[in-house]
Write an enzyme that holds these catalytic residues in place. Structure first.
Site, PDB file in Angstrom:
ATOM      1  N   PRO A 113       0.930  -1.314  -0.126  1.00  0.00           N
ATOM      2  CG  PRO A 113      -0.557  -1.333   1.680  1.00  0.00           C
ATOM      3  CD  PRO A 113       0.645  -2.002   1.159  1.00  0.00           C
ATOM      4  N   GLY A 115       2.801   4.694   1.117  1.00  0.00           N
ATOM      5  CA  GLY A 115       3.347   5.184   2.111  1.00  0.00           C
ATOM      6  C   GLY A 115       3.887   4.100   3.043  1.00  0.00           C
ATOM      7  CB  THR A 119      10.259   5.760  -2.315  1.00  0.00           C
ATOM      8  OG1 THR A 119       8.955   5.912  -2.938  1.00  0.00           O
ATOM      9  CG2 THR A 119      11.182   6.568  -3.102  1.00  0.00           C
ATOM     10  CD  GLU A 340     -20.173  11.272  17.759  1.00  0.00           C
ATOM     11  OE1 GLU A 340     -19.813  10.086  18.005  1.00  0.00           O
ATOM     12  OE2 GLU A 340     -20.729  11.627  16.714  1.00  0.00           O
TER      13      GLU A 340
HETATM   14  P1  ATP Z   1       4.152   5.351  -2.463  1.00  0.00           P
HETATM   15  O1  ATP Z   1       3.617   3.879  -2.885  1.00  0.00           O
HETATM   16  O2  ATP Z   1       2.878   6.290  -2.226  1.00  0.00           O
HETATM   17  O3  ATP Z   1       5.128   5.925  -3.505  1.00  0.00           O
HETATM   18  P2  ATP Z   1       6.031   4.648  -0.769  1.00  0.00           P
HETATM   19  O4  ATP Z   1       5.575   3.167  -0.156  1.00  0.00           O
HETATM   20  O5  ATP Z   1       7.041   4.665  -1.580  1.00  0.00           O
HETATM   21  O6  ATP Z   1       4.654   5.416  -1.122  1.00  0.00           O
HETATM   22  P3  ATP Z   1       7.745   6.401   0.964  1.00  0.00           P
HETATM   23  O7  ATP Z   1       7.756   7.242  -0.177  1.00  0.00           O
HETATM   24  O8  ATP Z   1       8.965   5.258   0.979  1.00  0.00           O
HETATM   25  O9  ATP Z   1       6.358   5.392   0.627  1.00  0.00           O
HETATM   26  O10 ATP Z   1       7.303   6.858   2.347  1.00  0.00           O
HETATM   27  C1  ATP Z   1       7.007   8.234   2.620  1.00  0.00           C
HETATM   28  C2  ATP Z   1       7.413   8.903   3.907  1.00  0.00           C
HETATM   29  O11 ATP Z   1       6.688   7.943   4.887  1.00  0.00           O
HETATM   30  C3  ATP Z   1       8.944   8.709   3.944  1.00  0.00           C
HETATM   31  O12 ATP Z   1       9.520   9.726   3.645  1.00  0.00           O
HETATM   32  C4  ATP Z   1       8.914   8.349   5.677  1.00  0.00           C
HETATM   33  O13 ATP Z   1       9.098   9.574   6.102  1.00  0.00           O
HETATM   34  C5  ATP Z   1       7.620   7.801   5.799  1.00  0.00           C
HETATM   35  N1  ATP Z   1       7.780   6.222   5.945  1.00  0.00           N
HETATM   36  C6  ATP Z   1       7.015   5.389   5.240  1.00  0.00           C
HETATM   37  N2  ATP Z   1       7.541   4.335   5.646  1.00  0.00           N
HETATM   38  C7  ATP Z   1       8.248   4.198   6.623  1.00  0.00           C
HETATM   39  C8  ATP Z   1       8.815   3.247   7.428  1.00  0.00           C
HETATM   40  N3  ATP Z   1       8.878   1.963   7.174  1.00  0.00           N
HETATM   41  N4  ATP Z   1       9.900   3.637   8.238  1.00  0.00           N
HETATM   42  C9  ATP Z   1      10.118   5.003   8.497  1.00  0.00           C
HETATM   43  N5  ATP Z   1       9.505   5.897   7.978  1.00  0.00           N
HETATM   44  C10 ATP Z   1       8.573   5.602   6.890  1.00  0.00           C
END
Ligand code: ATP
Length: 497
Positions: A113, A115, A119, A340
């Site tokens: 999913p 975030g 990346t 609520e």
């Molecule tokens: P998308 O699929 O939307 O591209 P993604 O899976 O690539 O998202 P990231 O871009 O790696 O997600 O994460 C976004 C931000 O959320 C990161 O810059 C970081 O601040 C935070 N984050 C996400 N996952 C983690 C994690 N496992 N540990 C620490 N920080 C995280």
């Protein structure tokens, strides 16, 4: 300056054409030529704007400082990290792997999913293997002109190799986010030729990875829709490894919260473990935002340290949205407070200690809300747990009925939730209909069963609320005065009345 000259030339040209028209010169050919020139200019700028976007993105990501993310900066995801590290051995110990006759790895697909840190994992992979890092996204390749996507794929691969050479590195990681945009099943898109050409080019580049010896290239793709990918892309020899990057569990959430608290001053009493327990379903990006919002809240209240209260405010903001200035009418506020309280009362009577907070301050889409403390991370529900969810959802409407003699439109979302839970009971084979097939059962039959399940729960909730009317009234009135009650205060009032 360039814009100034452009405007001057355009204005003078237009004035000249108008003057020629006035003098009786036939300006039709000039108008046609000018129109064609403008069209050509628009097409070219559109075409190259996309390419510039791609280049800027890649150049930005080529900055080695920015990609200095390590695996220690990623919380939770232990499984994903382990699998990725194992796969990266092929890059770090290539000779050893070749001696054993292991085919070099060309691609790793991160699936999960939004975030969850895909990346970040790709960036950490680049620093772990000391590779150049080039990041791009599937949508940067999409253009209406045939052949542009394929050309951009070639460009990204050559950028990766060039970046590695410039940085004196032996390998490059090319990260393609939203890979499903170009890697979708071929022949599905209406402008399928362009999409197919782009994907074909990606496959060709991946097949040719071995041939280039000076720079080893590893493609890391990310998607949350692996089901859409063309089978040719995920066959062995292309994206050999598929690594799942799921939403973090409680320990993972705590780990992520701690990572994002590293640069923030927290009061000694703050218990991040409790926050981790209340954030089931949050991604890493949500948790990062929670910590950031908590710091902003502390700043707004002129505090030098982040308190538990800042974190709770931030949690509600991330969950439900910003507080709204809109203040409902007094009579509406009264209804909301009783509504609520109804949810909270049923929730607490079903599970002791389950109410975390309730409020009548509108936030996001909600006019008021009751937040529960989840009882652990749950992935399975029994019939009784689903019936309890229905009862809690109905608590608001039944309370309105008892105190105001009628329901209101404020219960629509609750009823949707109740119907959804009833469907889970039916399709989970836990209703009086037995095991049913979603395709073959008549909608009327399902509806009848939904009504029967919800009707039973309405009876139970009515009895529960009626037998606690005095305390419900006292709680609702305090909620109206205070605007917000913590779970602790709510339980005090419940005991007192
Ligand atoms: P998308 O699929 O939307 O591209 P993604 O899976 O690539 O998202 P990231 O871009 O790696 O997600 O994460 C976004 C931000 O959320 C990161 O810059 C970081 O601040 C935070 N984050 C996400 N996952 C983690 C994690 N496992 N540990 C620490 N920080 C995280």
């Amino acid at each position: 300056m360039e814009a100034y000259w452009k405007e001057l030339a355009l204005g003078s040209g237009l004035a000249l054409v108008i003057a020629l028209g006035i003098w009786g010169v036939d300006i039709t050919p000039i108008a046609v030529i000018a129109g064609l020139a403008v069209l050509l200019q628009m097409m070219l700028s559109g075409r190259f704007a996309g390419s510039r976007k791609l280049e800027a993105l890649a150049l930005d990501a080529r900055n080695p400082v920015k990609s200095m993310v390590t695996f220690d900066d990623i919380g939770g995801q232990d499984m994903a990290k382990r699998e990725l590290l194992e796969a990266l051995e092929f890059v770090n110990n290539r000779e050893k792997c070749l001696k054993l006759g292991i085919r070099p790895l060309k691609g790793i697909l991160l699936v999960g999913p939004p975030g969850t840190g895909k990346t970040l994992l790709a960036k950490a992979a680049a620093s772990y293997t000391d590779s150049a890092f080039v990041a791009t996204s599937g949508s940067s390749f999409v253009e209406m002109y045939a052949g542009v996507g394929a050309q951009r794929i070639r460009k990204v691969f050559s950028m990766g190799r060039q970046a590695a050479r410039e940085q004196g590195k032996g390998s490059a990681i090319i990260f393609i986010d939203e890979i499903e945009v170009i890697g979708g099943k071929r022949g599905r898109h209406s402008s399928h030729l362009e999409y197919d050409q782009t994907l074909n080019q990606l496959l060709v580049e991946m097949d040719g990875i071995n041939a280039t010896n000076d720079v080893r290239v590893l493609v890391v793709g990310a998607t949350n829709r692996a089901d859409l990918l063309d089978p040719a892309l995920i066959r062995p020899g292309r994206f050999d490894r598929v690594v799942r990057v799921d939403l973090p569990n409680k320990e993972g959430r705590l780990h992520i919260l701690r990572i994002h608290a590293r640069n923030k001053p927290l009061e000694a009493e703050v218990d991040l473990g409790k926050i981790a327990g209340e954030t089931f379903g949050f991604s890493g990006a949500h948790l990062e935002s929670l910590m950031n919002e908590a710091a902003i809240h502390a700043l707004r209240h002129r505090r030098s340290q982040i308190k538990e209260e800042d974190l709770r405010e931030a949690l509600e903001k991330v969950m439900l949205g910003e507080k709204l200035d809109r203040r409902p009418l007094e009579e509406e506020r009264q209804r909301i407070a009783y509504h609520e309280t109804g949810h909270a009362l049923v929730s607490e009577l079903i599970r002791n200690g389950s109410v975390s907070s309730l409020t009548v301050v509108p936030r996001g889409q909600a006019l008021g809300y009751m937040r529960q403390t989840p009882d652990g991370d749950r992935y399975l529900y029994s019939k009784q747990q689903l019936l309890d969810q229905i009862a809690i959802a109905l608590g608001g409407a039944i309370m309105e009925e008892l105190f105001f003699g009628s329901r209101s439109t404020g219960s629509k979302g609750d009823f949707d939730q109740a119907v959804e839970a009833a469907h889970q009971i039916i399709y989970g084979g836990m209703s009086s209909l037995g095991v049913v097939s979603k395709q073959h059962i008549l909608p009327e039959e399902v509806n009848k069963e939904v009504q029967a399940i919800i009707g039973e729960e309405e009876k139970r909730v009515r009895e529960l609320v009626s037998s606690h009317q005095t305390m419900a009234k006292a709680i609702a009135e305090e909620l109206l005065r205070e605007e917000k009650l913590s779970g602790v205060r709510f339980r005090e009032l419940l005991m007192a009345s």
